[in-house]
Design a protein around this motif. Structure first.
Motif, short mmCIF file in Angstrom:
data_model
loop_
_atom_site.label_atom_id
_atom_site.label_comp_id
_atom_site.label_asym_id
_atom_site.label_seq_id
_atom_site.Cartn_x
_atom_site.Cartn_y
_atom_site.Cartn_z
N THR A 517 11.71 37.39 41.76
CA THR A 517 13.14 37.83 42.62
C THR A 517 13.18 36.27 43.44
O THR A 517 12.42 35.70 42.87
CB THR A 517 12.73 38.81 43.65
OG1 THR A 517 11.60 38.89 43.86
CG2 THR A 517 12.27 39.82 43.06
N HIS A 518 13.71 36.22 44.61
CA HIS A 518 13.15 34.81 45.94
C HIS A 518 11.93 35.08 45.92
O HIS A 518 11.94 34.04 46.88
CB HIS A 518 14.60 34.88 46.69
CG HIS A 518 14.38 36.30 47.11
ND1 HIS A 518 15.27 37.41 46.85
CD2 HIS A 518 14.19 35.98 48.21
CE1 HIS A 518 14.56 38.18 48.12
NE2 HIS A 518 14.74 37.48 49.16
N ASP A 519 11.76 36.15 45.64
CA ASP A 519 10.17 36.04 47.25
C ASP A 519 8.82 36.60 45.44
O ASP A 519 7.81 36.49 46.04
CB ASP A 519 10.03 37.48 47.90
CG ASP A 519 10.74 37.25 48.83
OD1 ASP A 519 10.67 36.08 49.39
OD2 ASP A 519 11.36 37.94 49.48
N THR A 520 8.99 37.02 45.13
CA THR A 520 7.78 36.98 44.20
C THR A 520 7.17 35.34 44.01
O THR A 520 7.76 34.42 43.78
CB THR A 520 8.07 36.57 42.15
OG1 THR A 520 9.31 36.33 41.61
CG2 THR A 520 8.79 38.67 42.07
N LYS A 521 5.67 35.65 43.59
CA LYS A 521 4.91 34.39 43.79
C LYS A 521 4.84 33.86 42.34
O LYS A 521 4.66 32.50 42.95
CB LYS A 521 3.41 34.79 44.08
CG LYS A 521 2.76 35.87 44.76
CD LYS A 521 3.86 35.61 46.01
CE LYS A 521 3.02 36.35 47.74
NZ LYS A 521 3.41 36.11 49.16
N PRO A 667 8.66 26.79 48.32
CA PRO A 667 10.45 27.20 48.10
C PRO A 667 10.64 26.97 46.15
O PRO A 667 11.95 26.46 45.83
CB PRO A 667 10.78 25.90 48.11
CG PRO A 667 9.86 25.04 48.50
CD PRO A 667 8.89 26.25 48.85
N ASP A 668 9.54 26.61 45.31
CA ASP A 668 9.86 26.42 43.55
C ASP A 668 10.79 27.19 43.69
O ASP A 668 11.81 26.97 42.30
CB ASP A 668 8.47 26.98 43.08
CG ASP A 668 8.88 25.93 42.11
OD1 ASP A 668 8.86 25.11 41.86
OD2 ASP A 668 8.62 26.37 40.88
N ASN A 669 10.97 28.72 43.30
CA ASN A 669 12.04 29.38 42.70
C ASN A 669 13.35 29.70 43.73
O ASN A 669 13.75 30.78 42.87
CB ASN A 669 11.14 30.91 42.49
CG ASN A 669 10.34 31.72 43.88
OD1 ASN A 669 10.47 31.16 44.83
ND2 ASN A 669 10.07 32.89 44.00
N ARG A 670 13.33 29.25 44.62
CA ARG A 670 14.27 29.80 44.91
C ARG A 670 15.51 27.74 45.18
O ARG A 670 16.10 27.97 45.05
CB ARG A 670 14.29 29.77 46.60
CG ARG A 670 13.93 30.80 46.66
CD ARG A 670 14.20 30.98 48.27
NE ARG A 670 12.86 32.36 49.02
CZ ARG A 670 12.46 32.93 49.71
NH1 ARG A 670 13.50 32.09 50.93
NH2 ARG A 670 11.80 33.86 50.06
N ARG A 671 15.39 27.07 43.55
CA ARG A 671 15.82 26.07 43.59
C ARG A 671 17.41 26.46 42.99
O ARG A 671 16.58 27.06 41.91
CB ARG A 671 15.89 24.91 42.98
CG ARG A 671 14.05 23.98 44.01
CD ARG A 671 13.37 22.60 42.83
NE ARG A 671 12.81 23.60 41.43
CZ ARG A 671 12.43 23.07 40.52
NH1 ARG A 671 12.29 21.45 40.19
NH2 ARG A 671 11.87 23.44 39.08
N GLY A 684 25.76 27.38 26.27
CA GLY A 684 24.95 26.67 26.53
C GLY A 684 24.32 26.08 27.57
O GLY A 684 24.98 26.44 28.58
N GLY A 685 24.58 24.79 27.76
CA GLY A 685 24.11 24.32 29.16
C GLY A 685 22.52 24.55 29.76
O GLY A 685 21.54 25.09 28.79
N GLY A 686 22.35 24.16 30.73
CA GLY A 686 20.79 23.98 30.86
C GLY A 686 20.53 24.75 32.16
O GLY A 686 21.80 24.60 33.34
N VAL A 687 19.57 25.21 32.17
CA VAL A 687 18.53 26.19 33.26
C VAL A 687 17.45 25.68 33.75
O VAL A 687 16.67 25.36 33.44
CB VAL A 687 18.75 27.91 32.24
CG1 VAL A 687 18.00 28.20 33.91
CG2 VAL A 687 20.31 28.01 32.28
N LEU A 688 17.67 25.92 34.94
CA LEU A 688 16.03 25.30 35.73
C LEU A 688 14.57 26.28 34.85
O LEU A 688 15.12 27.52 34.55
CB LEU A 688 16.06 25.78 36.80
CG LEU A 688 14.33 25.79 37.71
CD1 LEU A 688 14.24 24.12 38.30
CD2 LEU A 688 14.89 26.71 39.05
#
Length: 810
Positions: A517-521, A667-671, A684-688
């Motif tokens: 999630t947006h809140d997981t460490k 904020p690393d996981n909210r980019r 295809g395509g790019g994913v963070l």
């Protein structure tokens, strides 16, 4: 036997469709409604039924998350406004998707120039029609609201505070002037306002408004007031009625005065739409059966899925290795229960000191004026001590009106709390406080206020002491320190997982489930890599001995252990990301530096260590060790994904996690995720955090598993929904414990590999078999394969360490 929850389930059954699966998008100015609309064709191709949007109402300009709402009446202009949201809904509908929206009932942004309701309160005081909106203690601070915004004491900052017409300015802050005061000179001008501008450090002990946890920039909202509820929910409810959105995720209900009453009112107002609540359940804690919701947002599911892929014996050995590595510092993070208790004392006496003071004042008034002899003659210091000792012993977030508080504030906790008093008679303060919490001395306004404040403080304490402090101090295995987790005993036997799934299917079949999630460490894939360390604790210790030989520049052993695990879990990554996560780590831990008492020399030492060690040449050795374990990391990544997507409940897929996704704490996981042209058409395509956009490797495998499971759920909703069934399917043979399998409604079978490194060391699958229910079973991931009868597990897992089978005939 029919459960209480089964009887009451009809309370939460909406007429509108329940999602089969949702896909979470983090909206922000750099990823507005238009960008979400462009991603719709790709997201729809995965097989989900709904987009799950982060908050959409007007927030502080530039906000990257939207939880700092300033206006409930408007859809956020930076995202495209209401027209942008409606356009997104239309495009989503064209592709068969609905919308689930995150709502924030507990708090608003403490930003007067953007929050007009708050502006009016600060201008007009307690007589403002908006005063009822906010949880302000007007009896404190001489009837003024403390605004802790000054960079230093008032005497040093006075010259920077300027009156400009009817507005008071301090740097980029703006405040309204009380009518008739514009002509006054400082400091008389400041004294004449309904607010007091104060040094930011006063927030810890002087604040007189309820906030979100210990964040003074977020002020609590009184949605228990029907007028406030109506005003703050009108826009969302209108969008529901008009079919723009279909369901809700409720942020942090534990902060509310009356979660039970709020959820009943929300259920009635929405007509029973699918709603899940961000309720963090402790081990063994049930969700209140009377809540008219579909369930939680899924952190309880996360804990049980993760527990499957942890080796309990290996975790114990890893803990021993950690204690040896960190000695003599293990008294500050080597025992989970002790770590939590110390963190709780620290939070109550520092971050939440003002909340404890308010509780103490209410308790003192009740005791001093009570006709009950048992409450009389209780000194404020004794009541405060009793409050502290009881609060630190709570093992769940808070009591609720619909649940017996005696099961939360237990007699066992009270017995321990009494030991803090030297004189037995003074220890009676513990009983006085507990009796007030349990409602044994009346239901007058002050009694209700005390119980409410106690519950709200308990909730903030649990979040701050466990998730935001202890998780950063107790670091034997970082993947165990996750929201809703139990780092002291994180591993689960398969039987416990199956029992959990059976309960969910019986009581909360349409609850939410998550693994990232947006809140997981850490994202699920980072945790999946770290889980492998419980299968090779000695090898990990040997690697650390090698890379830490000499020990120069190590700021402290706890941080070093956490830093090396961070780069092992994340894999090769930009130094900036690692530095940011570890700086947050040491500040949250609060042992040598913190957010409010920063120690630049220590933080600079941490930065040098990270650059030279984990992100330097020694880090290459850790990367090589990680590479040697890739087959086992792969088994955990794919196993976690498939279990999550096929277990009971409604899975929520976090943006980008359909591929390999390695992310650290916010904020690393909210980019923002880059949905290129190929991503939108599914080619295809790019994913963070993925593999650069190519369709092969672990990213390609994970996306194939994700799409297959989600499309199957969409095609066969009856197999997974509220009338479905869940049955464990045990394997037989020498490696049976390494195969976890279950059947949904007799039609779909999930099987995953568990503890694959231990399996390989023990000789592999050999003649282990999995008995299949009657019929022919086709491999959903490889349609050319079919199985009947007893399948050899080695054959079942030949192409991948997971299998998803569908019965094709009777």
């Amino acid at each position: 036997m029919t459960s209480e929850r089964t009887v009451e389930r009809t309370l939460a059954r909406p007429d509108a469709a329940v999602p089969t699966a949702t896909y979470r998008l983090q909206l922000q100015p750099g990823f507005p409604f238009g960008a979400a609309a462009a991603a719709v064709p790709y997201v729809a191709s995965l097989g989900v039924s709904h987009l799950h949007l982060s908050p959409v109402l007007e927030a502080v300009p530039g906000s990257l998350h939207g939880y700092d709402v300033v206006d409930h009446a408007r859809v956020r202009e930076e995202l495209g406004g209401e027209e942008g949201l409606r356009a997104l809904a239309r495009i989503a509908r064209e592709h068969g998707l609905g919308l689930i929206v995150d709502i924030v009932p507990n708090h608003m942004a403490m930003s007067p120039r953007h929050n007009r309701a708050l502006w009016e309160v600060l201008r007009e005081g307690p007589d403002s029609p908006y005063a009822r909106w906010f949880d302000i203690d007007w009896e404190a601070q001489d009837g003024r609201v403390l605004l802790p915004v000054l960079g230093g004491p008032l005497g040093a900052e006075l010259g920077r505070i300027k009156a400009d017409g009817d507005v008071l300015r301090y740097y980029d802050h703006e405040f309204p002037l009380r009518e008739g005061t514009a002509g006054l000179e400082p400091p008389e001008l400041l004294d004449a306002q309904w607010y007091r501008l104060g040094w930011w450090r006063l927030a810890r002990t002087e604040l007189n408004y309820r906030r979100f946890f210990s964040i003074s920039e977020l002020i609590g909202v009184r949605v228990e007031d029907p007028e406030v509820f109506d005003a703050t929910h009108a826009t969302i409810l209108r969008l529901l009625r008009e079919g723009v959105i279909d369901g809700l995720r409720v942020d942090h209900p534990d902060g509310l005065a009356d979660p039970d009453g709020y959820l009943r009112r929300l259920h009635e107002a929405t007509g029973g739409r699918w709603t899940v609540v961000e309720k963090i359940l402790s081990d063994g804690e049930p969700l209140p059966a009377s809540w008219p919701v579909a369930g939680t947002t899924g952190y309880d599911a996360l804990r049980h899925v993760d527990g499957l892929f942890l080796d309990p014996a290996g975790f114990g050995e890893l803990l021993g290795q950690y204690r040896r590595f960190a000695a003599p510092q293990t008294d500050r993070g080597g025992d989970w229960d002790a770590t939590v208790r110390r963190a709780a004392y620290k939070v109550l006496t520092h971050e939440l000191a003002t909340e404890v003071d308010r509780l103490t004042r209410v308790a003192s008034r009740l005791c001093a004026t009570s006709p009950e002899p048992a409450l009389r003659d209780r000194a404020p210091w004794a009541l405060r001590t009793a409050l502290l000792e009881l609060l630190v012993r709570l093992e769940v977030y808070r009591p609720y009106a619909s649940v017996d508080a005696a099961g939360v504030v237990t007699e066992e906790a009270a017995a321990e709390a009494r030991l803090a008093f030297a004189v037995p008679e003074e220890a009676g303060a513990v009983d006085a406080v507990r009796d007030l919490v349990l409602g044994r001395y009346g239901d007058g306004p002050q009694h209700v206020e005390f119980r409410t404040r106690f519950a709200q403080t308990a909730s903030a304490l649990r979040a701050k002491s466990v998730e935001d402090t202890a998780f950063y101090r107790y670091v034997p295995l970082l993947s165990a320190t996750e929201v809703g987790g139990n780092p002291g005993a994180p591993a689960l036997p398969a039987e416990a997982f199956h029992a959990y799934c059976a309960r969910v299917q019986r009581d909360w079949p349409t609850t939410g489930t998550v693994v990232s999630t947006h809140d997981t460490k850490r994202s699920a894939d980072v945790r999946a890599a770290l889980h492998v360390l419980t299968e090779c604790p000695q090898r990990w210790a040997d690697v650390l001995t090698e890379v830490t030989r000499g020990g120069e520049g190590v700021p402290d052993a706890q941080l070093a252990w956490a830093a090396w695990q961070t780069v092992f879990g994340l894999g090769p990554a930009e130094e900036e990301r690692v530095q940011g996560a570890l700086l947050k780590h040491v500040r949250e831990a609060g042992l040598y530096t913190s957010w409010t008492e920063q120690e630049p020399p220590y933080e600079e030492q941490v930065a040098r260590f990270v650059a030279a060690g984990p992100c330097g040449r020694p880090g290459e050795r850790v990367a090589a060790f990680r590479a040697s374990l890739e087959p086992h990391i792969r088994a955990n990544v794919l196993g976690t994904a498939l279990v999550h997507l096929t277990m009971p409940g409604v899975p929520d897929v976090y943006q980008g996690t359909e591929r390999e996704y390695r992310a650290l704490v916010d904020p690393d996981n909210r980019r923002a995720v880059d949905y290129g042209d190929g991503e939108r058409d599914g080619d295809g395509g790019g994913v963070l955090g993925g593999d650069g956009g190519d369709s092969g490797g672990l990213s390609g495998e994970k996306r194939a598993v994700t799409r297959a499971a989600l499309r199957l759920r969409a095609r066969r909703p009856e197999v997974f929904g509220d009338t479905a069934s869940y049955e464990p399917q045990p394997a037989e043979g020498p490696a049976a414990a390494h195969c976890v399998a279950f059947v949904r409604s007799g039609r779909v079978l999930t099987a995953v590999t568990r503890l694959s490194l231990r399996l390989a060391e023990a000789g592999g699958w050999r003649d282990t078999r999995l008995a299949l229910p009657p019929g022919r079973w086709a491999d959903v991931l490889d349609p050319g394969r079919e199985f009947t009868g007893h399948a050899r597990v080695a054959d079942l897992f030949a192409p991948l360490p997971v299998a998803l089978l569908e019965r094709t005939g009777d």
